[in-house]
Design a protein around this motif. Structure first.
Motif, PDB file in Angstrom:
ATOM      1  N   VAL A 153       1.097  -1.457   0.325  1.00 16.87           N
ATOM      2  CA  VAL A 153       0.319  -0.328  -0.203  1.00 16.87           C
ATOM      3  C   VAL A 153       0.785   1.178   0.169  1.00 16.87           C
ATOM      4  CG1 VAL A 153      -1.366   1.356   1.132  1.00 16.87           C
ATOM      5  CG2 VAL A 153      -1.674  -0.818   0.967  1.00 16.87           C
ATOM      6  N   LEU A 154       2.081   1.477   0.914  1.00 21.11           N
ATOM      7  CA  LEU A 154       2.776   2.104   1.180  1.00 21.11           C
ATOM      8  C   LEU A 154       3.512   2.482  -0.165  1.00 21.11           C
ATOM      9  CD1 LEU A 154       3.730   2.331   4.642  1.00 21.11           C
ATOM     10  CD2 LEU A 154       2.384   3.968   3.343  1.00 21.11           C
ATOM     11  N   LEU A 155       4.091   1.978  -0.420  1.00 22.39           N
ATOM     12  CA  LEU A 155       5.142   2.102  -2.093  1.00 22.39           C
ATOM     13  C   LEU A 155       4.084   2.008  -3.413  1.00 22.39           C
ATOM     14  CD1 LEU A 155       7.860  -1.398  -0.913  1.00 22.39           C
ATOM     15  CD2 LEU A 155       8.217   0.994  -0.920  1.00 22.39           C
ATOM     16  N   TYR A 156       3.470   0.994  -3.620  1.00 17.65           N
ATOM     17  CA  TYR A 156       2.691   1.662  -4.619  1.00 17.65           C
ATOM     18  C   TYR A 156       1.579   2.522  -4.768  1.00 17.65           C
ATOM     19  CZ  TYR A 156       6.499  -1.765  -5.787  1.00 17.65           C
ATOM     20  OH  TYR A 156       7.735  -2.592  -6.338  1.00 17.65           O
ATOM     21  N   ALA A 157       1.484   2.786  -3.556  1.00 23.58           N
ATOM     22  CA  ALA A 157      -0.096   4.178  -3.234  1.00 23.58           C
ATOM     23  C   ALA A 157      -1.584   3.953  -3.750  1.00 23.58           C
ATOM     24  CB  ALA A 157       0.083   5.510  -4.087  1.00 23.58           C
ATOM     25  N   GLN A 158      -1.423   1.582  -3.688  1.00 23.56           N
ATOM     26  CA  GLN A 158      -2.570   1.582  -4.015  1.00 23.56           C
ATOM     27  C   GLN A 158      -3.864   1.052  -2.732  1.00 23.56           C
ATOM     28  OE1 GLN A 158      -3.003  -0.177  -7.090  1.00 23.56           O
ATOM     29  NE2 GLN A 158      -1.713   1.809  -7.547  1.00 23.56           N
ATOM     30  N   PRO A 159      -4.842   0.937  -2.891  1.00 23.51           N
ATOM     31  CA  PRO A 159      -5.552   0.709  -2.253  1.00 23.51           C
ATOM     32  C   PRO A 159      -5.552  -0.165  -1.923  1.00 23.51           C
ATOM     33  CG  PRO A 159      -6.927   1.144  -4.154  1.00 23.51           C
ATOM     34  CD  PRO A 159      -5.591   1.357  -4.757  1.00 23.51           C
ATOM     35  N   ARG A 199      -6.368  -8.575  -3.540  1.00 26.03           N
ATOM     36  CA  ARG A 199      -7.257  -9.112  -5.092  1.00 26.03           C
ATOM     37  C   ARG A 199      -5.762  -9.664  -5.250  1.00 26.03           C
ATOM     38  NH1 ARG A 199     -10.732  -5.097  -6.509  1.00 26.03           N
ATOM     39  NH2 ARG A 199      -9.252  -4.394  -7.842  1.00 26.03           N
ATOM     40  N   LEU A 200      -4.254  -9.350  -5.645  1.00 21.68           N
ATOM     41  CA  LEU A 200      -3.108  -9.894  -5.748  1.00 21.68           C
ATOM     42  C   LEU A 200      -3.104 -11.481  -5.369  1.00 21.68           C
ATOM     43  CD1 LEU A 200      -1.173  -6.828  -4.872  1.00 21.68           C
ATOM     44  CD2 LEU A 200      -1.671  -7.520  -7.002  1.00 21.68           C
ATOM     45  N   GLY A 201      -2.502 -12.059  -6.636  1.00 23.02           N
ATOM     46  CA  GLY A 201      -2.964 -13.867  -6.396  1.00 23.02           C
ATOM     47  C   GLY A 201      -0.600 -13.898  -6.296  1.00 23.02           C
ATOM     48  N   THR A 202      -0.686 -15.160  -6.122  1.00 17.42           N
ATOM     49  CA  THR A 202       0.915 -15.769  -6.039  1.00 17.42           C
ATOM     50  C   THR A 202       1.444 -15.048  -7.427  1.00 17.42           C
ATOM     51  OG1 THR A 202       0.163 -17.703  -6.381  1.00 17.42           O
ATOM     52  CG2 THR A 202       0.977 -17.055  -4.396  1.00 17.42           C
ATOM     53  N   ASP A 203      -0.175 -16.231  -8.789  1.00 16.09           N
ATOM     54  CA  ASP A 203       1.164 -15.135  -9.777  1.00 16.09           C
ATOM     55  C   ASP A 203       1.212 -14.336 -10.245  1.00 16.09           C
ATOM     56  OD1 ASP A 203      -1.703 -14.569  -9.261  1.00 16.09           O
ATOM     57  OD2 ASP A 203      -2.202 -15.502 -11.491  1.00 16.09           O
ATOM     58  N   ASP A 204       1.095 -12.939  -9.331  1.00 21.72           N
ATOM     59  CA  ASP A 204       0.680 -11.609  -9.969  1.00 21.72           C
ATOM     60  C   ASP A 204       2.818 -11.588  -9.137  1.00 21.72           C
ATOM     61  OD1 ASP A 204      -1.852 -11.473 -10.832  1.00 21.72           O
ATOM     62  OD2 ASP A 204      -2.188 -10.988  -9.022  1.00 21.72           O
ATOM     63  N   LEU A 207       6.284 -11.832  -9.803  1.00 19.32           N
ATOM     64  CA  LEU A 207       7.219 -12.860 -10.865  1.00 19.32           C
ATOM     65  C   LEU A 207       9.000 -12.219 -10.003  1.00 19.32           C
ATOM     66  CD1 LEU A 207       6.240 -10.668 -13.895  1.00 19.32           C
ATOM     67  CD2 LEU A 207       4.525 -12.966 -12.955  1.00 19.32           C
ATOM     68  N   HIS A 208       9.350 -13.417 -10.354  1.00 18.53           N
ATOM     69  CA  HIS A 208      10.612 -13.524  -9.831  1.00 18.53           C
ATOM     70  C   HIS A 208      11.961 -13.944 -10.701  1.00 18.53           C
ATOM     71  CE1 HIS A 208      13.693 -15.104  -6.550  1.00 18.53           C
ATOM     72  NE2 HIS A 208      14.476 -13.738  -7.107  1.00 18.53           N
ATOM     73  N   GLU A 209      12.181 -12.391 -12.116  1.00 20.24           N
ATOM     74  CA  GLU A 209      12.894 -13.190 -13.258  1.00 20.24           C
ATOM     75  C   GLU A 209      13.854 -12.791 -12.827  1.00 20.24           C
ATOM     76  OE1 GLU A 209      10.508 -11.165 -15.711  1.00 20.24           O
ATOM     77  OE2 GLU A 209       8.393 -12.859 -15.950  1.00 20.24           O
ATOM     78  N   ASP A 210      15.063 -13.382 -13.776  1.00 24.04           N
ATOM     79  CA  ASP A 210      16.397 -13.117 -13.987  1.00 24.04           C
ATOM     80  C   ASP A 210      16.885 -11.906 -12.776  1.00 24.04           C
ATOM     81  OD1 ASP A 210      16.603 -13.858 -16.664  1.00 24.04           O
ATOM     82  OD2 ASP A 210      15.417 -11.866 -17.378  1.00 24.04           O
ATOM     83  N   GLY A 211      16.734 -12.633 -11.291  1.00 26.41           N
ATOM     84  CA  GLY A 211      17.407 -12.311 -10.078  1.00 26.41           C
ATOM     85  C   GLY A 211      16.350 -10.608  -9.436  1.00 26.41           C
ATOM     86  N   GLU A 212      15.533 -10.310 -10.436  1.00 28.12           N
ATOM     87  CA  GLU A 212      14.222  -9.277  -9.512  1.00 28.12           C
ATOM     88  C   GLU A 212      13.608  -9.783  -9.917  1.00 28.12           C
ATOM     89  OE1 GLU A 212      13.334  -4.783 -11.953  1.00 28.12           O
ATOM     90  OE2 GLU A 212      13.901  -6.598 -13.498  1.00 28.12           O
ATOM     91  N   VAL A 213      12.459  -8.389  -8.333  1.00 25.97           N
ATOM     92  CA  VAL A 213      11.370  -9.502  -8.060  1.00 25.97           C
ATOM     93  C   VAL A 213      10.316  -7.925  -8.576  1.00 25.97           C
ATOM     94  CG1 VAL A 213       9.262  -9.427  -6.364  1.00 25.97           C
ATOM     95  CG2 VAL A 213      12.052 -10.151  -6.360  1.00 25.97           C
ATOM     96  N   LEU A 214       9.295  -8.716  -9.169  1.00 22.21           N
ATOM     97  CA  LEU A 214       8.230  -7.493  -9.864  1.00 22.21           C
ATOM     98  C   LEU A 214       6.805  -7.841  -9.544  1.00 22.21           C
ATOM     99  CD1 LEU A 214       9.107  -8.245 -13.284  1.00 22.21           C
ATOM    100  CD2 LEU A 214       9.753  -6.446 -12.359  1.00 22.21           C
ATOM    101  N   VAL A 215       5.765  -7.371  -9.461  1.00 25.74           N
ATOM    102  CA  VAL A 215       4.479  -7.295  -9.072  1.00 25.74           C
ATOM    103  C   VAL A 215       3.753  -6.573  -9.806  1.00 25.74           C
ATOM    104  CG1 VAL A 215       4.576  -4.841  -7.925  1.00 25.74           C
ATOM    105  CG2 VAL A 215       3.006  -7.233  -7.298  1.00 25.74           C
ATOM    106  N   ARG A 216       3.112  -7.889 -10.199  1.00 30.50           N
ATOM    107  CA  ARG A 216       1.658  -7.338 -11.741  1.00 30.50           C
ATOM    108  C   ARG A 216       0.903  -6.226 -11.027  1.00 30.50           C
ATOM    109  NH1 ARG A 216       0.382 -12.359 -13.780  1.00 30.50           N
ATOM    110  NH2 ARG A 216       2.396 -12.623 -14.809  1.00 30.50           N
ATOM    111  N   LEU A 217       0.812  -5.301 -10.896  1.00 32.46           N
ATOM    112  CA  LEU A 217       0.270  -4.129 -10.751  1.00 32.46           C
ATOM    113  C   LEU A 217      -0.552  -3.367 -11.865  1.00 32.46           C
ATOM    114  CD1 LEU A 217       1.897  -2.266  -7.115  1.00 32.46           C
ATOM    115  CD2 LEU A 217       0.016  -3.374  -7.148  1.00 32.46           C
ATOM    116  N   GLY A 218       0.144  -2.768 -13.035  1.00 33.80           N
ATOM    117  CA  GLY A 218      -0.811  -2.681 -14.026  1.00 33.80           C
ATOM    118  C   GLY A 218       0.376  -3.957 -14.982  1.00 33.80           C
TER     119      GLY A 218
END
Length: 71
Positions: free
Chosen positions: A12-18, A24-29, A31-42
């Motif tokens: 909530v704090l980092l991405y200013a999302q309600p 509603r985020l799931g584990t598939d949202d 991503l851990h790719e090439d040593g980087e962690v991403l969150v699928r918010l858009g």
């Protein structure tokens, strides 16, 4: 404070999302790719800063098996 609550609060704090969007985020949202962690918010997914990325991955690794059926 439980780890799941800290993870939700940081998202909530980092991405200013309600909180409803975070819930509603799931584990598939996450991503851990090439040593980087991403969150699928858009599109494209957002990078997760290093200190929080470790906490997020720890949380996902500690989750109980939710695919177990109970009678």
């Amino acid at each position: 404070m439980p780890l799941q609550d800290r993870v939700a609060a940081l998202l909530v704090l980092l991405y200013a999302q309600p909180l409803t969007r975070i819930a509603r985020l799931g584990t598939d949202d996450v991503l851990h790719e090439d040593g980087e962690v991403l969150v699928r918010l858009g599109d494209p997914p957002s990078p997760v800063p290093a200190p929080f990325a470790g906490m997020l991955l720890d949380y996902l690794g500690q989750r109980p098996n939710t695919m177990t059926a109970t009678a």
